[in-house]
Scaffold this active site. Structure first.
Site, PDB file in Angstrom:
ATOM      1  N   LYS A 122       0.829  -1.209   0.000  1.00 53.07           N
ATOM      2  CA  LYS A 122       0.000   0.000   0.000  1.00 53.07           C
ATOM      3  C   LYS A 122       0.864   1.259   0.000  1.00 53.07           C
ATOM      4  O   LYS A 122       0.535   2.242  -0.650  1.00 53.07           O
ATOM      5  CB  LYS A 122      -0.924   0.016   1.216  1.00 53.07           C
ATOM      6  CG  LYS A 122      -2.035  -1.035   1.127  1.00 53.07           C
ATOM      7  CD  LYS A 122      -2.915  -0.954   2.351  1.00 53.07           C
ATOM      8  CE  LYS A 122      -3.863  -2.138   2.424  1.00 53.07           C
ATOM      9  NZ  LYS A 122      -4.652  -2.105   3.669  1.00 53.07           N
ATOM     10  N   HIS A 149       1.161  -7.460  17.135  1.00 52.12           N
ATOM     11  CA  HIS A 149       0.106  -8.486  17.153  1.00 52.12           C
ATOM     12  C   HIS A 149      -0.504  -8.630  18.532  1.00 52.12           C
ATOM     13  O   HIS A 149       0.148  -8.422  19.553  1.00 52.12           O
ATOM     14  CB  HIS A 149       0.582  -9.853  16.648  1.00 52.12           C
ATOM     15  CG  HIS A 149       2.056 -10.076  16.696  1.00 52.12           C
ATOM     16  ND1 HIS A 149       2.741 -10.245  17.867  1.00 52.12           N
ATOM     17  CD2 HIS A 149       2.972 -10.150  15.712  1.00 52.12           C
ATOM     18  CE1 HIS A 149       4.014 -10.430  17.598  1.00 52.12           C
ATOM     19  NE2 HIS A 149       4.202 -10.366  16.298  1.00 52.12           N
TER      20      HIS A 149
HETATM   21  C1  LIG Z   1      -3.954  -3.262  -1.495  1.00 52.16           C
HETATM   22  C2  LIG Z   1      -4.206  -4.648  -0.944  1.00 52.16           C
HETATM   23  C3  LIG Z   1      -2.918  -5.095  -0.260  1.00 52.16           C
HETATM   24  C4  LIG Z   1      -5.372  -4.543   0.024  1.00 52.16           C
HETATM   25  O1  LIG Z   1      -5.382  -5.585   0.915  1.00 52.16           O
HETATM   26  P1  LIG Z   1      -6.712  -6.279   1.470  1.00 52.16           P
HETATM   27  O2  LIG Z   1      -6.280  -7.137   2.590  1.00 52.16           O
HETATM   28  O3  LIG Z   1      -7.449  -6.878   0.324  1.00 52.16           O
HETATM   29  O4  LIG Z   1      -7.657  -5.114   2.010  1.00 52.16           O
HETATM   30  P2  LIG Z   1      -7.521  -4.138   3.265  1.00 52.16           P
HETATM   31  O5  LIG Z   1      -8.816  -4.131   3.981  1.00 52.16           O
HETATM   32  O6  LIG Z   1      -6.285  -4.391   4.064  1.00 52.16           O
HETATM   33  O7  LIG Z   1      -7.303  -2.751   2.570  1.00 52.16           O
HETATM   34  C5  LIG Z   1      -8.292  -2.178   1.793  1.00 52.16           C
HETATM   35  C6  LIG Z   1      -7.950  -0.720   1.578  1.00 52.16           C
HETATM   36  O8  LIG Z   1      -6.665  -0.613   0.976  1.00 52.16           O
HETATM   37  C7  LIG Z   1      -6.626   0.620   0.250  1.00 52.16           C
HETATM   38  N1  LIG Z   1      -6.028   0.340  -1.047  1.00 52.16           N
HETATM   39  C8  LIG Z   1      -6.555  -0.346  -2.085  1.00 52.16           C
HETATM   40  N2  LIG Z   1      -5.704  -0.374  -3.115  1.00 52.16           N
HETATM   41  C9  LIG Z   1      -4.612   0.318  -2.730  1.00 52.16           C
HETATM   42  C10 LIG Z   1      -3.400   0.663  -3.377  1.00 52.16           C
HETATM   43  N3  LIG Z   1      -3.125   0.305  -4.626  1.00 52.16           N
HETATM   44  N4  LIG Z   1      -2.497   1.408  -2.686  1.00 52.16           N
HETATM   45  C11 LIG Z   1      -2.747   1.802  -1.423  1.00 52.16           C
HETATM   46  N5  LIG Z   1      -3.882   1.496  -0.770  1.00 52.16           N
HETATM   47  C12 LIG Z   1      -4.801   0.773  -1.413  1.00 52.16           C
HETATM   48  C13 LIG Z   1      -8.054   1.119   0.110  1.00 52.16           C
HETATM   49  O9  LIG Z   1      -8.232   2.226   0.968  1.00 52.16           O
HETATM   50  C14 LIG Z   1      -8.868  -0.068   0.591  1.00 52.16           C
HETATM   51  O10 LIG Z   1     -10.039   0.280   1.266  1.00 52.16           O
HETATM   52  P3  LIG Z   1     -11.361   0.655   0.432  1.00 52.16           P
HETATM   53  O11 LIG Z   1     -11.565  -0.467  -0.556  1.00 52.16           O
HETATM   54  O12 LIG Z   1     -12.433   0.717   1.460  1.00 52.16           O
HETATM   55  O13 LIG Z   1     -11.060   1.945  -0.218  1.00 52.16           O
HETATM   56  C15 LIG Z   1      -4.668  -5.626  -2.062  1.00 52.16           C
HETATM   57  O14 LIG Z   1      -4.936  -4.943  -3.230  1.00 52.16           O
HETATM   58  C16 LIG Z   1      -3.767  -6.715  -2.436  1.00 52.16           C
HETATM   59  O15 LIG Z   1      -2.918  -6.607  -3.287  1.00 52.16           O
HETATM   60  N6  LIG Z   1      -4.029  -7.836  -1.785  1.00 52.16           N
HETATM   61  C17 LIG Z   1      -3.459  -9.077  -2.071  1.00 52.16           C
HETATM   62  C18 LIG Z   1      -4.368 -10.049  -1.406  1.00 52.16           C
HETATM   63  C19 LIG Z   1      -4.078 -11.441  -1.834  1.00 52.16           C
HETATM   64  O16 LIG Z   1      -3.586 -11.723  -2.911  1.00 52.16           O
HETATM   65  N7  LIG Z   1      -4.368 -12.365  -0.931  1.00 52.16           N
HETATM   66  C20 LIG Z   1      -4.194 -13.745  -1.174  1.00 52.16           C
HETATM   67  C21 LIG Z   1      -3.361 -14.405  -0.100  1.00 52.16           C
HETATM   68  S1  LIG Z   1      -2.384 -15.712  -0.781  1.00 52.16           S
END
Ligand SMILES: CC(C)(COP(=O)(O)OP(=O)(O)OC[C@H]1O[C@@H](n2cnc3c(N)ncnc32)[C@H](O)[C@@H]1OP(=O)(O)O)[C@@H](O)C(=O)NCCC(=O)NCCS
Length: 120
Positions: A58, A107
Site C-alpha cells: 500500500k 500483534h
Molecule cells: C492493497 C491490498 C494489499 C489490500 O489488501 P486487502 O487485505 O485486500 O484489504 P484491506 O482491507 O487491508 O485494505 C483495503 C484498503 O486498501 C486501500 N487500497 C486499495 N488499493 C490500494 C493501493 N493500490 N495502494 C494503497 N492502498 C490501497 C483502500 O483504501 C482499501 O479500502 P477501500 O476499498 O475501502 O477503499 C490488495 O490490493 C492486495 O494486493 N491484496 C493481495 C491479497 C491477496 O492476494 N491475498 C491472497 C493471499 S495468498
C-alpha cells in the site's frame, strides 16, 4: 520526504488456516531468509510478516499486483523488522523515488497489524 504510507490488519487464524491447508502457501509468501527467521517464532509472527507485506504494497501504492510476495522481504536488524525490496517491487520503488521503507509490526491474540512509511 514521505512518498507513501500503508497500513494493514489481518486475523491470525486466516494465516494459520492458509499454512495448514496449502503446502505451497509458505513458499509463495515468504522468502528462504524469512522462513529461517520465522521458524524460531510463533504463528502471530507469520501473520505479522504477511501484514507487513500488504502494508508495504500500500505504501508503494500498487497492492500486491505487479510483483511477487517474496519481492517484499522482512528481515531482522537487532530484533527490529526492516524492509528489503527485490525485483519488480524494487523497480516500482525506484520509479517512485522511494529510497527506504520503514515498517512497524504488532500483534495481539487474534490480529496482526503493520504500518509502513515510504521515504524518498
Ligand atoms: C492493497 C491490498 C494489499 C489490500 O489488501 P486487502 O487485505 O485486500 O484489504 P484491506 O482491507 O487491508 O485494505 C483495503 C484498503 O486498501 C486501500 N487500497 C486499495 N488499493 C490500494 C493501493 N493500490 N495502494 C494503497 N492502498 C490501497 C483502500 O483504501 C482499501 O479500502 P477501500 O476499498 O475501502 O477503499 C490488495 O490490493 C492486495 O494486493 N491484496 C493481495 C491479497 C491477496 O492476494 N491475498 C491472497 C493471499 S495468498
Amino acid at each position: 520526504m514521505i512518498i507513501g504510507v500503508g497500513v494493514d490488519i489481518i486475523e491470525i487464524k486466516r494465516i494459520k488456516r492458509a499454512i495448514e491447508r496449502n503446502k505451497r502457501f509458505l513458499l509463495k509468501i515468504y522468502s528462504e531468509k524469512e522462513l529461517e527467521e520465522l521458524k524460531k517464532k510463533n504463528i502471530e509472527s507469520y501473520a505479522g510478516y504477511f501484514s507487513a507485506k500488504e502494508a508495504v504494497s500500500k505504501a508503494l501504492g500498487t497492492g500486491i499486483l505487479n510483483f511477487k510476495w517474496t519481492d517484499i522481504e522482512i528481515v531482522k536488524e537487532n530484533s527490529a523488522p526492516k524492509v528489503v525490496l527485490n525485483n519488480n517491487a524494487k523497480k516500482i520503488a525506484e520509479q517512485k523515488g522511494i529510497k527506504r521503507i520503514h515498517i512497524s509490526i504488532s500483534h495481539s491474540r487474534e490480529y496482526a497489524t503493520a504500518f509502513a512509511v515510504a521515504e524518498g
